[in-house]
Design a protein around this motif. Structure first.
Motif, PDB file in Angstrom:
ATOM      1  N   SER A   8       3.417  -3.688  -1.914  1.00 38.18           N
ATOM      2  CA  SER A   8       4.213  -3.854  -3.127  1.00 38.18           C
ATOM      3  C   SER A   8       3.330  -3.548  -4.324  1.00 38.18           C
ATOM      4  CB  SER A   8       4.767  -5.282  -3.227  1.00 38.18           C
ATOM      5  OG  SER A   8       5.728  -5.344  -4.268  1.00 38.18           O
ATOM      6  N   ASP A   9       3.979  -3.265  -5.428  1.00 35.73           N
ATOM      7  CA  ASP A   9       3.300  -3.125  -6.721  1.00 35.73           C
ATOM      8  C   ASP A   9       2.115  -2.166  -6.667  1.00 35.73           C
ATOM      9  OD1 ASP A   9       4.781  -5.196  -8.510  1.00 35.73           O
ATOM     10  OD2 ASP A   9       4.454  -6.181  -6.585  1.00 35.73           O
ATOM     11  N   THR A  10       2.366  -0.955  -6.182  1.00 39.30           N
ATOM     12  CA  THR A  10       1.319   0.059  -6.149  1.00 39.30           C
ATOM     13  C   THR A  10       1.097   0.670  -7.534  1.00 39.30           C
ATOM     14  OG1 THR A  10       2.991   1.584  -5.298  1.00 39.30           O
ATOM     15  CG2 THR A  10       1.434   0.667  -3.715  1.00 39.30           C
ATOM     16  N   HIS A  11       2.110   0.639  -8.381  1.00 41.31           N
ATOM     17  CA  HIS A  11       1.979   1.096  -9.773  1.00 41.31           C
ATOM     18  C   HIS A  11       1.263   2.445  -9.893  1.00 41.31           C
ATOM     19  CE1 HIS A  11       3.815  -2.359 -11.693  1.00 41.31           C
ATOM     20  NE2 HIS A  11       3.178  -3.109 -10.798  1.00 41.31           N
ATOM     21  N   ASP A  12       1.780   3.426  -9.162  1.00 38.98           N
ATOM     22  CA  ASP A  12       1.318   4.812  -9.223  1.00 38.98           C
ATOM     23  C   ASP A  12      -0.111   5.006  -8.710  1.00 38.98           C
ATOM     24  OD1 ASP A  12       1.958   7.480  -9.639  1.00 38.98           O
ATOM     25  OD2 ASP A  12       1.090   7.515 -11.639  1.00 38.98           O
ATOM     26  N   LEU A  13      -0.591   4.074  -7.891  1.00 34.59           N
ATOM     27  CA  LEU A  13      -1.925   4.215  -7.307  1.00 34.59           C
ATOM     28  C   LEU A  13      -1.853   3.898  -5.815  1.00 34.59           C
ATOM     29  CD1 LEU A  13      -5.013   4.582  -7.432  1.00 34.59           C
ATOM     30  CD2 LEU A  13      -5.168   2.152  -8.011  1.00 34.59           C
ATOM     31  N   LEU A  14      -2.115   4.902  -5.011  1.00 31.58           N
ATOM     32  CA  LEU A  14      -2.178   4.698  -3.574  1.00 31.58           C
ATOM     33  C   LEU A  14      -3.637   4.841  -3.158  1.00 31.58           C
ATOM     34  CD1 LEU A  14      -0.157   3.970  -1.445  1.00 31.58           C
ATOM     35  CD2 LEU A  14       0.160   6.388  -0.967  1.00 31.58           C
ATOM     36  N   ARG A  15      -4.285   3.711  -2.989  1.00 26.01           N
ATOM     37  CA  ARG A  15      -5.717   3.680  -2.688  1.00 26.01           C
ATOM     38  C   ARG A  15      -6.011   4.310  -1.328  1.00 26.01           C
ATOM     39  NH1 ARG A  15      -8.342  -0.161  -5.885  1.00 26.01           N
ATOM     40  NH2 ARG A  15      -6.889  -1.244  -7.276  1.00 26.01           N
ATOM     41  N   PRO A  16      -7.175   4.963  -1.198  1.00 30.41           N
ATOM     42  CA  PRO A  16      -7.552   5.562   0.099  1.00 30.41           C
ATOM     43  C   PRO A  16      -7.558   4.533   1.231  1.00 30.41           C
ATOM     44  CG  PRO A  16      -9.069   6.271  -1.622  1.00 30.41           C
ATOM     45  CD  PRO A  16      -8.168   5.238  -2.242  1.00 30.41           C
ATOM     46  N   GLU A  17      -7.967   3.302   0.963  1.00 32.35           N
ATOM     47  CA  GLU A  17      -7.995   2.256   1.994  1.00 32.35           C
ATOM     48  C   GLU A  17      -6.584   1.944   2.488  1.00 32.35           C
ATOM     49  OE1 GLU A  17      -9.874   2.484  -1.173  1.00 32.35           O
ATOM     50  OE2 GLU A  17      -9.694   0.336  -1.437  1.00 32.35           O
ATOM     51  N   VAL A  18      -5.585   2.033   1.586  1.00 30.91           N
ATOM     52  CA  VAL A  18      -4.192   1.786   1.974  1.00 30.91           C
ATOM     53  C   VAL A  18      -3.698   2.945   2.832  1.00 30.91           C
ATOM     54  CG1 VAL A  18      -1.839   1.472   1.117  1.00 30.91           C
ATOM     55  CG2 VAL A  18      -3.752   0.350  -0.057  1.00 30.91           C
ATOM     56  N   LEU A  19      -3.961   4.160   2.389  1.00 31.39           N
ATOM     57  CA  LEU A  19      -3.557   5.341   3.163  1.00 31.39           C
ATOM     58  C   LEU A  19      -4.146   5.305   4.570  1.00 31.39           C
ATOM     59  CD1 LEU A  19      -3.736   8.288   0.623  1.00 31.39           C
ATOM     60  CD2 LEU A  19      -1.730   7.431   1.835  1.00 31.39           C
ATOM     61  N   GLU A  20      -5.387   4.940   4.666  1.00 29.81           N
ATOM     62  CA  GLU A  20      -6.060   4.860   5.968  1.00 29.81           C
ATOM     63  C   GLU A  20      -5.343   3.876   6.890  1.00 29.81           C
ATOM     64  OE1 GLU A  20     -10.290   3.114   7.365  1.00 29.81           O
ATOM     65  OE2 GLU A  20     -10.398   4.603   5.751  1.00 29.81           O
ATOM     66  N   ARG A  21      -4.941   2.741   6.340  1.00 29.89           N
ATOM     67  CA  ARG A  21      -4.269   1.726   7.164  1.00 29.89           C
ATOM     68  C   ARG A  21      -2.854   2.143   7.552  1.00 29.89           C
ATOM     69  NH1 ARG A  21      -8.067  -1.198   4.532  1.00 29.89           N
ATOM     70  NH2 ARG A  21      -9.099  -2.825   5.754  1.00 29.89           N
ATOM     71  N   ILE A  22      -2.106   2.739   6.616  1.00 27.96           N
ATOM     72  CA  ILE A  22      -0.711   3.062   6.940  1.00 27.96           C
ATOM     73  C   ILE A  22      -0.620   4.178   7.989  1.00 27.96           C
ATOM     74  CG2 ILE A  22       0.123   2.229   4.718  1.00 27.96           C
ATOM     75  CD1 ILE A  22       0.675   5.120   3.910  1.00 27.96           C
ATOM     76  N   GLN A  23      -1.645   4.988   8.108  1.00 32.46           N
ATOM     77  CA  GLN A  23      -1.626   6.060   9.114  1.00 32.46           C
ATOM     78  C   GLN A  23      -1.599   5.503  10.531  1.00 32.46           C
ATOM     79  OE1 GLN A  23      -5.069   8.327   7.962  1.00 32.46           O
ATOM     80  NE2 GLN A  23      -3.932   9.507   6.447  1.00 32.46           N
ATOM     81  N   THR A  24      -2.022   4.259  10.710  1.00 29.33           N
ATOM     82  CA  THR A  24      -2.040   3.642  12.038  1.00 29.33           C
ATOM     83  C   THR A  24      -0.796   2.784  12.291  1.00 29.33           C
ATOM     84  OG1 THR A  24      -3.191   1.626  11.342  1.00 29.33           O
ATOM     85  CG2 THR A  24      -4.561   3.534  11.925  1.00 29.33           C
ATOM     86  N   CYS A  25       0.118   2.739  11.326  1.00 32.87           N
ATOM     87  CA  CYS A  25       1.273   1.845  11.421  1.00 32.87           C
ATOM     88  C   CYS A  25       2.507   2.542  11.971  1.00 32.87           C
ATOM     89  CB  CYS A  25       1.582   1.251  10.049  1.00 32.87           C
ATOM     90  SG  CYS A  25       0.324   0.082   9.508  1.00 32.87           S
ATOM     91  N   ASP A  26       3.382   1.733  12.550  1.00 30.50           N
ATOM     92  CA  ASP A  26       4.622   2.223  13.149  1.00 30.50           C
ATOM     93  C   ASP A  26       5.792   2.154  12.185  1.00 30.50           C
ATOM     94  OD1 ASP A  26       3.393   2.519  15.782  1.00 30.50           O
ATOM     95  OD2 ASP A  26       3.292   0.331  15.735  1.00 30.50           O
ATOM     96  N   GLY A  27       5.553   1.740  10.946  1.00 25.68           N
ATOM     97  CA  GLY A  27       6.589   1.641   9.932  1.00 25.68           C
ATOM     98  C   GLY A  27       5.976   1.104   8.650  1.00 25.68           C
ATOM     99  N   LEU A  28       6.774   1.117   7.587  1.00 22.96           N
ATOM    100  CA  LEU A  28       6.278   0.650   6.289  1.00 22.96           C
ATOM    101  C   LEU A  28       7.408   0.044   5.480  1.00 22.96           C
ATOM    102  CD1 LEU A  28       3.693   2.091   3.989  1.00 22.96           C
ATOM    103  CD2 LEU A  28       5.992   1.861   3.038  1.00 22.96           C
ATOM    104  N   ILE A  29       7.092  -1.035   4.781  1.00 20.76           N
ATOM    105  CA  ILE A  29       8.033  -1.701   3.874  1.00 20.76           C
ATOM    106  C   ILE A  29       7.337  -1.825   2.527  1.00 20.76           C
ATOM    107  CG2 ILE A  29       9.331  -3.814   3.434  1.00 20.76           C
ATOM    108  CD1 ILE A  29       9.228  -4.296   6.532  1.00 20.76           C
ATOM    109  N   HIS A  30       8.000  -1.350   1.458  1.00 25.35           N
ATOM    110  CA  HIS A  30       7.420  -1.392   0.105  1.00 25.35           C
ATOM    111  C   HIS A  30       8.349  -2.200  -0.796  1.00 25.35           C
ATOM    112  CE1 HIS A  30       5.650  -0.317  -3.686  1.00 25.35           C
ATOM    113  NE2 HIS A  30       4.782   0.517  -3.111  1.00 25.35           N
ATOM    114  N   GLY A  31       7.802  -3.245  -1.420  1.00 28.41           N
ATOM    115  CA  GLY A  31       8.564  -4.159  -2.256  1.00 28.41           C
ATOM    116  C   GLY A  31       8.724  -3.746  -3.708  1.00 28.41           C
TER     117      GLY A  31
END
Length: 154
Positions: A8-31
């Motif tokens: 939630s609340d990424t405010h136009d910034l998708l950090r590299p650490e977040v991208l790295e983690r979501i690549q291993t996920c089976d889905g995503l929910i953004h608040g």
């Protein structure tokens, strides 16, 4: 077992650490409070093919986000969800919703009340109100769930 990234609340910034983690996920929910279509596109481009993704519009998402719903109800792995940006906008009667995900406050919160999980993953975007940069990983397995808080570097 499915691993779901909760942001939630990424405010136009998708950090590299977040991208790295979501690549291993089976889905995503953004608040919500995404702040740009670019962030949505970047998330979608880094997810596994056909992984379910859910976004809601936040109070800082402008006209570009009019196509996003203000709330969503959906089911993943036998678990019923309600997704909204601001906790104040959660309806009084949640029916069979088992997990409520919200954002807005930028502060991580995880609480179980009457068998229902209330989860705010905090903010993993621009540091605005609190020094913590957080997201969550939600593990779903046959109607059961567990949550892992993820603390990210600034």
């Amino acid at each position: 077992m499915r691993k779901i990234a909760v942001l939630s609340d990424t405010h136009d910034l998708l950090r590299p650490e977040v991208l790295e983690r979501i690549q291993t996920c089976d889905g995503l929910i953004h608040g919500g409070d995404i702040n740009s279509q670019r962030v949505i596109d970047e998330i979608l481009n880094n997810m596994k093919p056909r992984a379910p993704v859910y976004f809601v519009r936040g109070n800082n998402d402008g006209e570009w986000a009019n196509y996003l719903a203000k709330h969503q109800a959906f089911t993943l792995e036998g678990v019923n969800f309600y997704l909204v940006h601001n906790k104040r906008d959660v309806p009084w009667n949640l029916g069979d919703r088992q997990i409520v995900i919200y954002g807005h406050s930028h502060k991580y919160a995880e609480e179980e009340k009457d068998g229902r999980l209330w989860l705010n993953p905090g903010s993993c975007g621009r540091c605005r109100f609190y020094p913590e940069i957080t997201m969550a990983l939600l593990y779903l397995d046959d109607g059961k769930w567990s949550v892992e808080r993820v603390d990210l570097l600034k």
